[in-house]
Design an enzyme around this catalytic site. Structure first.
Site, PDB file in Angstrom:
ATOM      1  N   ARG A 387       0.816  -1.216   0.000  1.00 43.75           N
ATOM      2  CA  ARG A 387       0.000   0.000   0.000  1.00 43.75           C
ATOM      3  C   ARG A 387       0.853   1.271   0.000  1.00 43.75           C
ATOM      4  O   ARG A 387       0.655   2.189   0.804  1.00 43.75           O
ATOM      5  CB  ARG A 387      -0.957   0.022   1.181  1.00 43.75           C
ATOM      6  CG  ARG A 387      -2.114   0.964   0.857  1.00 43.75           C
ATOM      7  CD  ARG A 387      -3.262   0.870   1.783  1.00 43.75           C
ATOM      8  NE  ARG A 387      -4.301   1.743   1.290  1.00 43.75           N
ATOM      9  CZ  ARG A 387      -5.598   1.484   1.358  1.00 43.75           C
ATOM     10  NH1 ARG A 387      -6.021   0.375   1.899  1.00 43.75           N
ATOM     11  NH2 ARG A 387      -6.470   2.326   0.887  1.00 43.75           N
ATOM     12  N   CYS A 388       1.846   1.284  -0.862  1.00 42.83           N
ATOM     13  CA  CYS A 388       2.638   2.508  -1.003  1.00 42.83           C
ATOM     14  C   CYS A 388       3.323   2.451  -2.350  1.00 42.83           C
ATOM     15  O   CYS A 388       3.364   1.424  -2.984  1.00 42.83           O
ATOM     16  CB  CYS A 388       3.685   2.619   0.092  1.00 42.83           C
ATOM     17  SG  CYS A 388       4.943   1.342   0.052  1.00 42.83           S
TER      18      CYS A 388
END
Lengths: 809, 164
Positions: A387-388
Site C-alpha cells: 500500500r505505497c
C-alpha cells in the site's frame, strides 16, 4: 426538448462527473454475492494444483520420491524442478532482475519454499498427494540476520560466486560479498558528510522497519487453461498488472503474446501482494500444458503469509544535522535491506531500493546522501510496496522519526521543527537533494489547518498536565500526540526513467462512443477495490459530456484492454487517469468538428459547454454530445471519417507528489501497554478530487492498514528461519473493535503537469499513517527519556518500553 | 480419503442431497459442490469471517465446519438474503454508505450484520463494532461498515414501525 429547459447546474449534476460522490457501480454485484473472483472460476475438467513446501529455511534436497503420491486416488501428476528444467522453467526472472526458483533446484532457501507441484482432480486429492510426496532434506546453516549474512562464509546462492571464488556481479552492479545483492546510492556523499561533521547539532538514530505482509483478504491464485487445438493459453489470476504478466509469461514460455490471454477478474484486495510473478502461476501453466486440462492454483492463508510478497524489512541508520535554531542542513541515511532468498522486489528497474530517495520528505534539506545495501537471507522473497509507492513508507517513516529525534536533540517542539523546515509554496517545482522534482505543494497551509483543527497547543497543555498527574500518582495513563507530515511520490512513471523488466511504465485508455450516446472505455489498469469503474467514468463524463452512468469501464482483459502496466504504487489516477482525460479530449476534438458542421459554422466558432457544443455568443444554438455521437455514425460528413473512438497512451512527464498532515492522540495504559486512540485527524492533499466519498474510503482503509503495521502486524522469524506469524492467529489484522473513527480533511493543490490535476490518494494514508501512530506511542514516553523504539508497538513492546523507562518501579 | 456418506442440507430454502466425504468442509460444499460462491475463503482458521453463513439461526464460519456437522441443517448465504428484485436494506445501505471496496468480505459481512440486527435491532456503535469483530475487512477501516449497519437498522426499524 427537455435540454432547453434544463439549467446548466442540472446538466452538470446529470453527468455525475468529477467532484461528486457518485455511488459505486461495482457494489451491486458484490453486495449480492455475485462478484467473480478467481476462485469462483470453474471450467470443465478443471484440475487443482498445490505445492509440497519446505519445512526448512535452508536445506539441501537429497531426493524427492513422488511414486507414492502418484498412487493416491485423484492425483494425476507431480512436477519437480527436474520436470521443469528441460523447458528452462525451473527458474524464472523476478521483477528486480534476479532469478527465482520455480521449484526447489537442489536446495531450498526459505521455509515454505515450493518444492513440488501436485496436480489432482480437486483440493482434497491434491492435499492427499502432498502428504505422500517424500522429500529427503539435509539441513544447512540458517541465516536470518542480514548483518550476519554479510559476514558469513555460508553461500546462500551458488550463482552469486564467480568461477574464481569471488562474488560475481549482480543485476545492479558489483557485490561486496557473496550474500550481498546490490549497493544503490543517491545524493552527494562528500558534501553531506562534511556538512554533518561540522554541524552545530547532529541527531543519530538506528531503526528497524520490521518485515510485514500486505495480506489482502483474497490470497493469490490463478487458473491456467491451454487450448491445444487453437494454441491459445488463457490465464485468469489475481494480477495487479495483467499485461506485464502476459509479457513475462510469453518471454519465459516462448508462447507468442497474441496467443496468451491474461484476465484479472474481480480482485479481493491487492496492496502490492499481487504485482509479482509467483511459482504457482508458472506451475499452473506447465501443468495445463502437460495435462491438457485447465489447472487452478489458489494459495491458502499460510502459503500467502509465508511465501508471496513480504514488505519492508529495512534496517535504517540516520544522521540529520541542523543549526541550533533547528534549520536542517544535511541528511544521511544508510539501509541494510533484507530481501530474503531471492530479490523479488517489484521496483522500477533503475531503482533497486524503489523511491527510498524520497527520504528527505517534506523538508528543504540542502544536502543529502542515501546508501542502500540489499542482502540475501533465508527468508521468503518479496520486498513489495505494501500500500505505497516503491519503498515510500520506509522513506517517510525514516524521515518522520528522524525529525522527532532531532526535536528531542534540540529540545524543541516537533510541530514547530517541521514548520521551519518545510519546503515553501513558492519553491515548487522543488528539486530535492536526492534527485526528485516535487511538482506542487502548500505544506504550511495544510499544517496550520491541521494543528488548528485539533487545538494542538491545547493538546500539549493537556499532555503536560497528564505527565504531572502521572508523576504525582494520580493516573497510570500517558498521553501521546503523534505528528506526521508526509510527501508521497506516486504515479510511476515517466518512461525515460521508469520501467519494469524493460516495460515502460506508461498507461492507457481506449474509448468507444456508441451511436446513441453511451460509451465503453478500457484501461491498462485493474481495480482491486479502488472503484475504477466508478471514478474513471466520472473523469470521462466531465471530459466528454456524457453521463457517467452511460459509460462502462472495463479493465483486466489483455485481449480487449490497451497495454498498460497495471495498478500499484498509486499509479492508476496519475497515469491511466491522465490517459483517460487525454483520450476524452481527442473525442471532444472530433466532436467539435462534427458539431460545427451540424451547426453550419466554423470549427472555432463552437465551444464545449458541459454536455454540448454551443455556438459562441449564441448558446441557444447547440448540439449535445448525444446528438453528435449519433451524427458521427449516421451522417455523411465531408472530410470526417465515421465513428467516434479514441485511444491515448500516456507517458507522464513527472511523478505526482501528494502530501498530507496527520495527527493522532492516544492514551496509553503503562501497566497493560494498551494504547487507546482517542482521535485521529487526517488531512490529505491529493490534488484535484475526483470522488470525495471514495477518497475518504481510501483514507479510512489506508489508515487502518497503517494502524496494523505500527501496532502489531509483523512477519517474524525465529533463529531457525521458522515463520512465527503464519496464520491470522498470530498475524495482526485489526477488527472493527480495535479501529477508531477517523476525521478526514483536505486541501487542494493540483498537480501542474497532470491533465486534470489529480495526484492519487490510495496509499497516502498508509504512508503517512504508520509514522503518525508510531510517533504517538513514542511521544507519550518522550518526557521519560524515550528517544526511539522499534515497531510494531504491540501491547507487550509498549509495556516493555514503560518498564525499561522505570515506569513500573 | 474416507468413505463417502449421504448428506442432506437445506441452502437458501432449497434441499440438497449428495454423497461426500465427512472431512469435506462446508465452505467447499457450498462453493464447489453447490456453486454458491457468495461466501469466500479468506483464512481457513475462523478468523476473517469471509465465509460467514447462517445455520439454524446462528452465524457460522463455514470454513471450519465439516459438512457432516451441517447434515440436516438449514443454511442461509448472501444469495438467500436478497437479490436484484428484493434487495435487503443492508445491501442497499452498504452501497449507499460506501461500506465496501474490494467486495471480498462483503457477503460474510452482510450475512453477519443481518444476524446481528436480528439479535439486537437497535445496536450502539460499540455493540456493532463488537458484534462484527469476527469479520475482517482489509479495505474500509470499518468506519463506513458501521455507518451502513446503522443506516440499515434505522431503515428496518422505521419499516417495522410503519407496518405496526
Amino acid at each position: 426538448m427537455k435540454d432547453e429547459v434544463t439549467s446548466r447546474e442540472e446538466r452538470i449534476e446529470n453527468l455525475k462527473g468529477m467532484g461528486c460522490s457518485r455511488k459505486r457501480v461495482e457494489d451491486a454485484r458484490f453486495t449480492q454475492g455475485k462478484g467473480n473472483y478467481v476462485d469462483d472460476i470453474k471450467l470443465d475438467g478443471m484440475l487443482f494444483g498445490d505445492f509440497v513446501r519446505s519445512p526448512y529455511a535452508h536445506a539441501k534436497i537429497v531426493n524427492i520420491d513422488t511414486s507414492a503420491a502418484l498412487e493416491v486416488p485423484g492425483v494425476l501428476a507431480v512436477l519437480t524442478a527436474k520436470d521443469l528444467e528441460p523447458l528452462g522453467l525451473h527458474w524464472m526472472p523476478t521483477l528486480a532482475g534476479d532469478r527465482q526458483m520455480v521449484l526447489a533446484d537442489g536446495k531450498v532457501l526459505f521455509q515454505g519454499q515450493e518444492v513440488a507441484f501436485v496436480v489432482a482432480v480437486d483440493r482434497y486429492a491434491a492435499a492427499d498427494g502432498i502428504e505422500a510426496v517424500e522429500v529427503e532434506y539435509e539441513e544447512l546453516e540458517v541465516l536470518v540476520d542480514p548483518f550476519k549474512a554479510m559476514k558469513s562464509d555460508v553461500v546462500l546462492r551458488p550463482d552469486t560466486v564467480a568461477e574464481d571464488g569471488s562474488p560475481a556481479a549482480g543485476a545492479h552492479g558489483p557485490r561486496k560479498h557473496h550474500n550481498h545483492i546490490f549497493t544503490w546510492e543517491a545524493g552527494d556523499k562528500g558534501p553531506t558528510f562534511e556538512t554533518i561533521d561540522n554541524a552545530e547539532v547532529v541527531a543519530e538514530e538506528t531503526m528497524y522497519y520490521h518485515r510485514t505482509h500486505p495480506c489482502p483478504l483474497e490470497t493469490c491464485g490463478c487458473v491456467a487453461s491451454m487450448d491445444k487445438v487453437n494454441g491459445k493459453l488463457t490465464l485468469w489470476g489475481t494480477f495487479q498488472a495483467p499485461h506485464a504478466i502476459r509479457t513475462v509469461v510469453s518471454l519465459i514460455s516462448g508462447i507468442e503474446e497474441h496467443n496468451i490471454r491474461v484476465i484479472s477478474p474481480d480482485i479481493g484486495g491487492g496492496f502490492g501482494n499481487k504485482v509479482g510473478a509467483y511459482p504457482g502461476y508458472v506451475c499452473s501453466v506447465v501443468a495445463s500444458i502437460v495435462t491438457g486440462k485447465p489447472v487452478k492454483w489458489i494459495e491458502d492463508r499460510m502459503d500467502n503469509l509465508m511465501t508471496t510478497a513480504f514488505a519492508r524489512d529495512y534496517h535504517m541508520t540516520g544522521r540529520v544535522s541542523a543549526t541550533r535554531e533547528g534549520k536542517i542542513t544535511g541528511l544521511h541515511c544508510h539501509v541494510t535491506a533484507d530481501h530474503g532468498g531471492f530479490d523479488a522486489c517489484a521496483d522500477p528497474t533503475k531503482f533497486p531500493a524503489g523511491f527510498m530517495n524520497i527520504c528527505t520528505g517534506s523538508y528543504d534539506i540542502p544536502t543529502a546522501f542515501l546508501q542502500v545495501d540489499g542482502v540475501y537471507t533465508n527468508k521468503a522473497p518479496g520486498g513489495v510496496s505494501y500500500r505505497c509507492s516503491f519503498r515510500v513508507t520506509e522513506a517517510v517513516y525514516f524521515i518522520e522519526r528522524m525529525i522527532e529525534v532531532l526535536a528531542i536533540e534540540l529540545n524543541m517542539d516537533a510541530a514547530e521543527l517541521r514548520r521551519i523546515n518545510f519546503i515553501k509554496k513558492e519553491q515548487f517545482p522543488y528539486k530535492a537533494a536526492l534527485g526528485w522534482e516535487y511538482d506542487s505543494g502548500d505544506y504550511h497551509t495544510a499544517w496550520d489547518k491541521a494543528l488548528k483543527t485539533v487545538d494542538y497547543e491545547g493538546l500539549r497543555a493537556e499532555q503536560a498536565q497528564r505527565v504531572e498527574d502521572f508523576k504525582a500518582g494520580k493516573t497510570r495513563s500517558l498521553m501521546g500526540i503523534g505528528l506526521s507530515f508526509f510527501t508521497e511520490i506516486v504515479g510511476a512513471g515517466p518512461v525515460k526513467n521508469c520501467d519494469i523488466l524493460g516495460l515502460g511504465m506508461f498507461d492507457s485508455c481506449e474509448i468507444r462512443i456508441h451511436p446513441t450516446g453511451s460509451a465503453i472505455a478500457r484501461l491498462g489498469t485493474i481495480s482491486q477495490g479502488q472503484g475504477h469503474a466508478t471514478t474513471f467514468a466520472q473523469i470521462l463524463a466531465s471530459e466528454i459530456g456524457l453521463p457517467a452512468d452511460s459509460i462502462t469501464i472495463e479493465e483486466g482483459d489483455t485481449d480487449t484492454a490497451p497495454y498498460g502496466l497495471g495498478t500499484y504504487g498509486s499509479r492508476s489516477t496519475p497515469v491511466a487517469g491522465a490517459a483517460t482525460a487525454m483520450a476524452g479530449r481527442k473525442i471532444r476534438a472530433k466532436a467539435q468538428m462534427i458539431a460545427a458542421y451540424l451547426l453550419e459554422v466554423h470549427d472555432n466558432d463552437v465551444e464545449f459547454d458541459v454536455d454540448r457544443f454551443v455556438v459562441k455568443g449564441a448558446p441557444e444554438k447547440f448540439k449535445t454530445m448525444k446528438e453528435i455521437a449519433f451524427a458521427a455514425y449516421n451522417q455523411a460528413i465531408p472530410g470526417i471519417e465515421p465513428g467516434l473512438e479514441a485511444v491515448s497512451y500516456y507517458d507522464p512527464p513527472n511523478m505526482t507528489y501528494p502530501f498530507g498532515a496527520y495527527i493522532c492522540v492516544m492514551d496509553i495504559d503503562v501497566d497493560t501497554g494498551l494504547p487507546e486512540i482517542r482521535r485521529f485527524y487526517a488531512l490529505d492533499d491529493c490534488g484535484t478530487r475526483i470522488n470525495p466519498m471514495i477518497i475518504e474510503g481510501q483514507v479510512h482503509g489506508g489508515l487502518t492498514e497503517a494502524l496494523a503495521v505500527a501496532l502489531g502486524q509483523e512477519i517474524a522469524y525465529d533463529d531457525m528461519g521458522n515463520v512465527k506469524t503464519g496464520t491470522l492467529m498470530d498475524f495482526f489484522l485489526p477488527t472493527a473493535w480495535e479501529v477508531p473513527n477517523y476525521e478526514t480533511d483536505y486541501t487542494v493543490t493540483p498537480s501542474p503537469h497532470h491533465p486534470i490535476g489529480a495526484k492519487g490518494v490510495g496509499e497516502s494514508p498508509h504512508v503517512g499513517g504508520v509514522p503518525c501512530f508510531s510517533n504517538a506511542i513514542q511521544d507519550a514516553f518522550r518526557p521519560f527519556g524515550n528517544r526511539h523504539t522499534n515497531m510494531p508497538h504491540d501491547h507487550w513492546r509498549i509495556w516493555k518500553t514503560a518498564n525499561e523507562l522505570g515506569l513500573h518501579d | 480419503m474416507s468413505k463417502k456418506q449421504h448428506y442432506k442440507i437445506t441452502v437458501n430454502g432449497k434441499e440438497e442431497e449428495f454423497l461426500a466425504e465427512p472431512r469435506e468442509l462446508l465452505i467447499y460444499t457450498l462453493r464447489e459442490r453447490l456453486n454458491i460462491t457468495g461466501p469466500h475463503i479468506g483464512c481457513e482458521t475462523s478468523h476473517c469471517g469471509a465465509c460467514t453463513v447462517t445455520i439454524d439461526g446462528k452465524s457460522v464460519k463455514s470454513c471450519t465446519m465439516f459438512v457432516a456437522q451441517a447434515d440436516g441443517k438449514k443454511i442461509t448465504t448472501i444469495e438467500g438474503i436478497g437479490g436484484p428484485d428484493n434487495l435487503h436494506p443492508l445491501q442497499t445501505a452498504f452501497k449507499e454508505h460506501h461500506g465496501l471496496q474490494c467486495g471480498y468480505c462483503t457477503p460474510g459481512m452482510i450475512t453477519r450484520a443481518k444476524k446481528l440486527l436480528e439479535e439486537n435491532p437497535n445496536p450502539t456503535e460499540a455493540e456493532i463494532r463488537f458484534g462484527m469483530a469476527g469479520n475482517i475487512c482489509r479495505c474500509t477501516g470499518y468506519q463506513n461498515i458501521v455507518k451502513s449497519i446503522q443506516a440499515a437498522a434505522a431503515e428496518m426499524n422505521a419499516a417495522k414501525e410503519a407496518a405496526e
